[in-house]
Design an enzyme around this catalytic site. Sequence first.
Site, PDB file in Angstrom:
ATOM      1  N   SER A   1       0.863  -1.179   0.000  1.00  0.00           N
ATOM      2  CA  SER A   1       0.000   0.000   0.000  1.00  0.00           C
ATOM      3  C   SER A   1       0.897   1.227   0.000  1.00  0.00           C
ATOM      4  O   SER A   1       1.690   1.427   0.916  1.00  0.00           O
ATOM      5  CB  SER A   1      -0.887  -0.036   1.257  1.00  0.00           C
TER       6      SER A   1
ATOM      7  N   LYS B   1      -1.223  -1.025  -4.371  1.00  0.00           N
ATOM      8  CA  LYS B   1      -2.384  -0.207  -4.018  1.00  0.00           C
ATOM      9  C   LYS B   1      -1.890   1.204  -3.786  1.00  0.00           C
ATOM     10  O   LYS B   1      -0.886   1.401  -3.100  1.00  0.00           O
ATOM     11  CB  LYS B   1      -3.038  -0.772  -2.758  1.00  0.00           C
TER      12      LYS B   1
ATOM     13  N   LYS C   1      -2.932   5.219  -2.570  1.00  0.00           N
ATOM     14  CA  LYS C   1      -3.900   6.065  -1.890  1.00  0.00           C
ATOM     15  C   LYS C   1      -4.286   7.198  -2.831  1.00  0.00           C
ATOM     16  O   LYS C   1      -3.436   7.712  -3.573  1.00  0.00           O
ATOM     17  CB  LYS C   1      -3.283   6.639  -0.611  1.00  0.00           C
TER      18      LYS C   1
ATOM     19  N   ASP D   1      -7.233   3.309  -3.098  1.00  0.00           N
ATOM     20  CA  ASP D   1      -7.929   3.394  -1.809  1.00  0.00           C
ATOM     21  C   ASP D   1      -8.150   4.860  -1.462  1.00  0.00           C
ATOM     22  O   ASP D   1      -7.189   5.614  -1.293  1.00  0.00           O
ATOM     23  CB  ASP D   1      -7.090   2.708  -0.716  1.00  0.00           C
TER      24      ASP D   1
ATOM     25  N   GLU E   1     -11.259   0.988  -3.465  1.00  0.00           N
ATOM     26  CA  GLU E   1     -11.522   0.758  -2.040  1.00  0.00           C
ATOM     27  C   GLU E   1     -12.112   1.991  -1.357  1.00  0.00           C
ATOM     28  O   GLU E   1     -11.554   3.085  -1.463  1.00  0.00           O
ATOM     29  CB  GLU E   1     -10.191   0.349  -1.370  1.00  0.00           C
TER      30      GLU E   1
ATOM     31  N   ASP F   1     -13.905  -1.153   3.103  1.00  0.00           N
ATOM     32  CA  ASP F   1     -12.982  -1.291   4.227  1.00  0.00           C
ATOM     33  C   ASP F   1     -13.705  -0.709   5.450  1.00  0.00           C
ATOM     34  O   ASP F   1     -14.408  -1.434   6.180  1.00  0.00           O
ATOM     35  CB  ASP F   1     -11.663  -0.553   3.883  1.00  0.00           C
TER      36      ASP F   1
ATOM     37  N   LYS G   1     -10.027  -6.658   7.877  1.00  0.00           N
ATOM     38  CA  LYS G   1      -9.025  -6.319   8.894  1.00  0.00           C
ATOM     39  C   LYS G   1      -9.573  -6.836  10.213  1.00  0.00           C
ATOM     40  O   LYS G   1     -10.634  -6.379  10.661  1.00  0.00           O
ATOM     41  CB  LYS G   1      -8.842  -4.803   9.000  1.00  0.00           C
TER      42      LYS G   1
ATOM     43  N   GLY H   1      -4.340  -4.112   6.091  1.00  0.00           N
ATOM     44  CA  GLY H   1      -3.300  -3.887   7.091  1.00  0.00           C
ATOM     45  C   GLY H   1      -3.492  -2.550   7.767  1.00  0.00           C
ATOM     46  O   GLY H   1      -4.189  -1.676   7.260  1.00  0.00           O
TER      47      GLY H   1
HETATM   48  O1  OSB Z   1      -7.205   2.045   4.548  1.00  0.00           O
HETATM   49  O2  OSB Z   1      -6.143   0.255   4.290  1.00  0.00           O
HETATM   50  C1  OSB Z   1      -6.246   1.357   4.825  1.00  0.00           C
HETATM   51  C2  OSB Z   1      -3.149   2.018   6.978  1.00  0.00           C
HETATM   52  C3  OSB Z   1      -3.730   2.626   8.058  1.00  0.00           C
HETATM   53  C4  OSB Z   1      -5.088   2.864   8.062  1.00  0.00           C
HETATM   54  C5  OSB Z   1      -5.871   2.478   6.978  1.00  0.00           C
HETATM   55  C6  OSB Z   1      -5.294   1.823   5.899  1.00  0.00           C
HETATM   56  C7  OSB Z   1      -3.899   1.629   5.880  1.00  0.00           C
HETATM   57  C8  OSB Z   1      -3.185   1.042   4.768  1.00  0.00           C
HETATM   58  C9  OSB Z   1      -1.834   0.397   5.078  1.00  0.00           C
HETATM   59  O3  OSB Z   1      -3.531   1.127   3.617  1.00  0.00           O
HETATM   60  C10 OSB Z   1      -1.811  -1.048   4.816  1.00  0.00           C
HETATM   61  C11 OSB Z   1      -0.588  -1.714   5.395  1.00  0.00           C
HETATM   62  O4  OSB Z   1      -0.572  -2.022   6.612  1.00  0.00           O
HETATM   63  O5  OSB Z   1       0.365  -1.955   4.639  1.00  0.00           O
HETATM   64 MG    MG Z   2      -8.454   1.027   3.216  1.00  0.00          MG
END
Ligand code: OSB
Ligand code: MG
Length: 379
Positions: A144, A170, A172, A197, A222, A247, A271, A299
Site C-alpha cells: 500500500s 495499491k 492512496k 484506496d 476501495e 474497508d 481487517k 493492514g
Molecule cells: O485504509 O487500508 C487502509 C493504513 C492505516 C489505516 C488504513 C489503511 C492503511 C493502509 C496500510 O492502507 C496497509 C498496510 O498495513 O500496509
Molecule cells: Mg483502506
Amino acid sequence: MSIDRIALYIIRMPLVAPFETSFGVETVEEKILVRVDGDGITGWGECVSMEGPWYSYETTRTAWHVLNDFLVPLVWRSPIAAPQDLPRLAARIRGHNMAKAGLEAALWDWFAKGQGVPLQKLFFAAQTAPRNAELPRRIPVGVSVGLQATPRALVERVREYLSEGYTRIKIKIKPGQDLELVRALRAEFPTIRLQVDANSAYSLDDAAIFRAMDDYNLLLIEQPLSNDDIYQHSKLQSQLKTALCLDESIHSAADAEAAFELGACRIINIKPGRVGGFTEAIKIHDLAARRGAAVWCGGMLESGIGRAANVALASLPNFSLPGDLSASRRYFTQDIVEPEFEVDREGMMAVPTLPGIGVEVIPAKLDRVTVSSAFLRPD
Ligand code: OSB
Ligand code: MG
C-alpha cells in the site's frame, strides 16, 4: 489452562517514510500490545487503534480504557476455554472492535502455543470454506503506497516496490490526486495489478471520477464514500464496471452480508481489528466464500506481532487477492520480532510454521519502542 496476568504496552515505532492518506500523514505508528501469561505460556496480540480518530473513532486512549476497564476484567470473571469465547463475552460492549481484537489476538496466540500449533492451523480448523488439500507455506502479498509529492515520485516509488517483488500495488487517492495518478502509473506499468484506496474522501457527486477509472483496468476501488455508508456505495457500484471494495464500512459479518445483498461492493478488505477479531474475520471470509465473493487481508501498519497473525489469516482458501502485508522493512527500520517478515523476488511471504504467531518477540527490541505498560492481575 488458566491466565494469571495480562499486560498492556503502548509502543511507538517510527516509520521509514511518512505514510500519507486522505485522512492525514503518519510518521510514527503508535499501537497497544496485549500480552497474556498463564501456564508458563505467553500470548501476544496487537491492537491496531491509531493515535487519533481519523480512520475510525478508536484511539490509543479509548482502546486502553476499554481494554483496562472492561475487556480484561471479563477474562478474570469468566472461564475462557477457547479464543472464540471472548467475542461472545464481549458482545455487550458496544463497538470498540480494535480493543476487542487486540485481546482476542493474544488469546489466539496463547491457545495455539498451548496446543503447540501455528495460528494458521487453528484458523483453518475454524473456517468453513472448502478446504485446500494443503495449507499454503507462502502467500502472494501487495504493498500500500501512500500519497507522494508528485505523480513522478509515485511512479518511482512503485517502480522500486515492483523491483523488490511485490506483484500488487495499491495507491492512496484523495480529491485532486486521483485520476492523474492512475494515468501516470498505467502509462508506465500497463499490466500490473493496481488498485486505489480513497479512505472515504469522496461523495456521490464525484461519481464521474470513478466512472473514468473504469478505463484503467483496476482490480478494485476501495472505500470511496463515507466511512459509515453502505447505501450510497450501492448507488456508485451500479454505475461502474470496476469492483468496489469496502474497508471502513464493514464491522461485522452482518455488515458484509448487507453490503453484498445491496450491491454496495463485490469485494471486502478484511481487517481483524476493524471487525472485532479473528473469529469475526473468519466469519466474513466464510460468508464471502459461500457467495463466491473475493476477500483480502487489509493492514494497519502493524508491527511483526499483528502481521504474523494477519499472514496466517490471509492463508485461508478464500483470500483470493493479495493483502496489504508487506515486509517489516517496508514499514520500520527494525521490527520487534524475529525473524522479520520478508517478501521474496516473486512477491511471496512465508507463513510462520512455529506455534502461535510463529515469530519471537525480542525483549530488547520491544523495550526500545515501549512508552508505557501496565500489568493486570485478577483481584
Ligand atoms: O485504509 O487500508 C487502509 C493504513 C492505516 C489505516 C488504513 C489503511 C492503511 C493502509 C496500510 O492502507 C496497509 C498496510 O498495513 O500496509
Ligand atoms: Mg483502506
